[in-house]
Design a protein around this motif. Structure first.
Motif, PDB file in Angstrom:
ATOM      1  N   LYS A  68       0.820  -1.219   0.000  1.00 31.69           N
ATOM      2  CA  LYS A  68       0.000   0.000   0.000  1.00 31.69           C
ATOM      3  C   LYS A  68       0.852   1.267   0.000  1.00 31.69           C
ATOM      4  O   LYS A  68       0.326   2.371  -0.057  1.00 31.69           O
ATOM      5  CB  LYS A  68      -0.918   0.017   1.226  1.00 31.69           C
ATOM      6  CG  LYS A  68      -2.001  -1.054   1.219  1.00 31.69           C
ATOM      7  CD  LYS A  68      -3.058  -0.785   0.165  1.00 31.69           C
ATOM      8  CE  LYS A  68      -4.168  -1.808   0.235  1.00 31.69           C
ATOM      9  NZ  LYS A  68      -5.242  -1.530  -0.750  1.00 31.69           N
ATOM     10  N   LEU A 102       2.706   2.290   2.458  1.00 32.59           N
ATOM     11  CA  LEU A 102       2.691   2.909   3.784  1.00 32.59           C
ATOM     12  C   LEU A 102       3.986   2.666   4.549  1.00 32.59           C
ATOM     13  O   LEU A 102       4.289   3.375   5.498  1.00 32.59           O
ATOM     14  CB  LEU A 102       1.501   2.368   4.590  1.00 32.59           C
ATOM     15  CG  LEU A 102       0.123   2.674   3.988  1.00 32.59           C
ATOM     16  CD1 LEU A 102      -0.964   1.895   4.716  1.00 32.59           C
ATOM     17  CD2 LEU A 102      -0.151   4.179   4.056  1.00 32.59           C
ATOM     18  N   ASP A 158       0.163   6.046  10.362  1.00 33.63           N
ATOM     19  CA  ASP A 158      -0.897   6.694  11.142  1.00 33.63           C
ATOM     20  C   ASP A 158      -1.786   5.631  11.786  1.00 33.63           C
ATOM     21  O   ASP A 158      -2.128   4.623  11.154  1.00 33.63           O
ATOM     22  CB  ASP A 158      -1.734   7.594  10.219  1.00 33.63           C
ATOM     23  CG  ASP A 158      -2.905   8.219  10.940  1.00 33.63           C
ATOM     24  OD1 ASP A 158      -2.706   9.176  11.694  1.00 33.63           O
ATOM     25  OD2 ASP A 158      -4.045   7.720  10.742  1.00 33.63           O
ATOM     26  N   LYS A 179      -4.904   5.491  12.571  1.00 36.63           N
ATOM     27  CA  LYS A 179      -6.196   5.237  11.908  1.00 36.63           C
ATOM     28  C   LYS A 179      -5.996   4.376  10.666  1.00 36.63           C
ATOM     29  O   LYS A 179      -6.766   3.451  10.406  1.00 36.63           O
ATOM     30  CB  LYS A 179      -6.882   6.553  11.538  1.00 36.63           C
ATOM     31  CG  LYS A 179      -7.398   7.364  12.706  1.00 36.63           C
ATOM     32  CD  LYS A 179      -8.203   8.552  12.215  1.00 36.63           C
ATOM     33  CE  LYS A 179      -8.756   9.366  13.389  1.00 36.63           C
ATOM     34  NZ  LYS A 179      -7.682  10.060  14.127  1.00 36.63           N
ATOM     35  N   GLU A 180      -4.964   4.701   9.897  1.00 29.42           N
ATOM     36  CA  GLU A 180      -4.672   3.916   8.696  1.00 29.42           C
ATOM     37  C   GLU A 180      -4.240   2.500   9.069  1.00 29.42           C
ATOM     38  O   GLU A 180      -4.605   1.526   8.402  1.00 29.42           O
ATOM     39  CB  GLU A 180      -3.582   4.589   7.876  1.00 29.42           C
ATOM     40  CG  GLU A 180      -3.366   3.965   6.504  1.00 29.42           C
ATOM     41  CD  GLU A 180      -4.592   4.077   5.606  1.00 29.42           C
ATOM     42  OE1 GLU A 180      -4.925   3.072   4.925  1.00 29.42           O
ATOM     43  OE2 GLU A 180      -5.231   5.145   5.580  1.00 29.42           O
ATOM     44  N   GLN A 209      -6.074  -0.900   7.724  1.00 19.18           N
ATOM     45  CA  GLN A 209      -5.348  -1.956   7.027  1.00 19.18           C
ATOM     46  C   GLN A 209      -5.396  -3.271   7.805  1.00 19.18           C
ATOM     47  O   GLN A 209      -5.491  -4.353   7.207  1.00 19.18           O
ATOM     48  CB  GLN A 209      -3.895  -1.529   6.789  1.00 19.18           C
ATOM     49  CG  GLN A 209      -3.735  -0.324   5.879  1.00 19.18           C
ATOM     50  CD  GLN A 209      -4.366  -0.524   4.510  1.00 19.18           C
ATOM     51  OE1 GLN A 209      -4.367  -1.628   3.957  1.00 19.18           O
ATOM     52  NE2 GLN A 209      -4.921   0.543   3.947  1.00 19.18           N
ATOM     53  N   GLU A 257      -9.543   1.838  16.580  1.00 17.09           N
ATOM     54  CA  GLU A 257      -8.277   2.563  16.484  1.00 17.09           C
ATOM     55  C   GLU A 257      -7.700   2.776  17.880  1.00 17.09           C
ATOM     56  O   GLU A 257      -8.429   3.030  18.839  1.00 17.09           O
ATOM     57  CB  GLU A 257      -8.517   3.901  15.776  1.00 17.09           C
ATOM     58  CG  GLU A 257      -7.258   4.711  15.503  1.00 17.09           C
ATOM     59  CD  GLU A 257      -6.936   5.683  16.631  1.00 17.09           C
ATOM     60  OE1 GLU A 257      -5.744   5.960  16.844  1.00 17.09           O
ATOM     61  OE2 GLU A 257      -7.886   6.142  17.305  1.00 17.09           O
ATOM     62  N   SER A 281      -9.576   8.713   6.478  1.00 12.11           N
ATOM     63  CA  SER A 281      -9.551   7.495   7.285  1.00 12.11           C
ATOM     64  C   SER A 281     -10.722   7.450   8.244  1.00 12.11           C
ATOM     65  O   SER A 281     -11.334   6.408   8.456  1.00 12.11           O
ATOM     66  CB  SER A 281      -8.236   7.407   8.067  1.00 12.11           C
ATOM     67  OG  SER A 281      -7.144   7.228   7.199  1.00 12.11           O
TER      68      SER A 281
END
Length: 201
Positions: free
Chosen positions: A20, A22, A53, A55-56, A60, A135, A186
């Protein structure tokens, strides 16, 4: 743009984050080795590194492990079946019971790979365990809030059965629903996934 994979040493969440774009592949490998050395999950290693991050990372992880993602600000955690678990167990694993249906208990977690926590919950409650992903920062705050409410409001409540008649998801009286404090992509995706999860119950 997704990062190409030249090696086969990565798998699971690590591989997803690299694909991705990231995490760089070398960085993912370093975090993976560090997690193994410290005997903790790759998820925790990435979370503490702050390379992705939170939230990300939750989004994922939800997709990688097939665990529903919930915006916990949209429910009233004070009405959850918190009395089914000892405070020490909640604090130890940073998990939160949010709903009980029949012989199953739904547990909010930030790390979907924390299987020792799920096993302990099953052992202490005798219930089947279903997990929902929240999260990290949201869950951390919700746990502190729920434990405080449990001490202040439910002290001495015989049987602790008040939550049994509550509907799911119980609305959050402070927000009236999903928190609007952030408007990131997100957060919007998290809210959509929360709605999908709630409709399954």
């Amino acid at each position: 743009m997704a990062t190409p994979i030249n090696k086969i040493s990565l798998g699971g969440l690590a591989l997803r984050l690299v694909r991705k774009g990231l995490l760089h592949e070398d960085r993912a490998e370093k975090l993976q080795k560090s997690a193994a050395k410290e005997r903790r999950s790759f998820f925790v290693e990435v979370l503490e590194s702050k390379d992705v991050d939170s939230k990300e990372l939750a989004l994922q992880s939800s997709e990688e492990f097939g665990v529903p993602l919930l915006d916990i600000n949209s429910i009233d955690v004070d009405n959850g079946p918190i009395k089914l678990l000892k405070d020490s167990l909640i604090e130890k694993h940073r998990i939160l019971p949010i709903y009980k249906r029949g012989a199953k208990i739904f547990i909010a977690v930030s790390d979907p790979t924390n299987t020792p926590a799920f096993d302990e919950v099953k052992f202490h409650t005798g219930l089947g365990v279903e997990t929902v992903l929240v999260e990290f920062q949201q869950l951390d705050k919700a746990i502190d809030q729920a434990l405080e409410a449990n001490d202040d409001t439910f002290e001495g409540l015989a049987g602790g059965d008040a939550w049994k008649t509550s509907t799911f998801p119980p609305r959050n009286p402070r927000t009236g629903g999903t928190s609007s404090r952030t408007s990131s992509k997100s957060t919007r995706r998290l809210s959509v996934l929360s709605t999908r999860f709630c409709s399954m119950l």
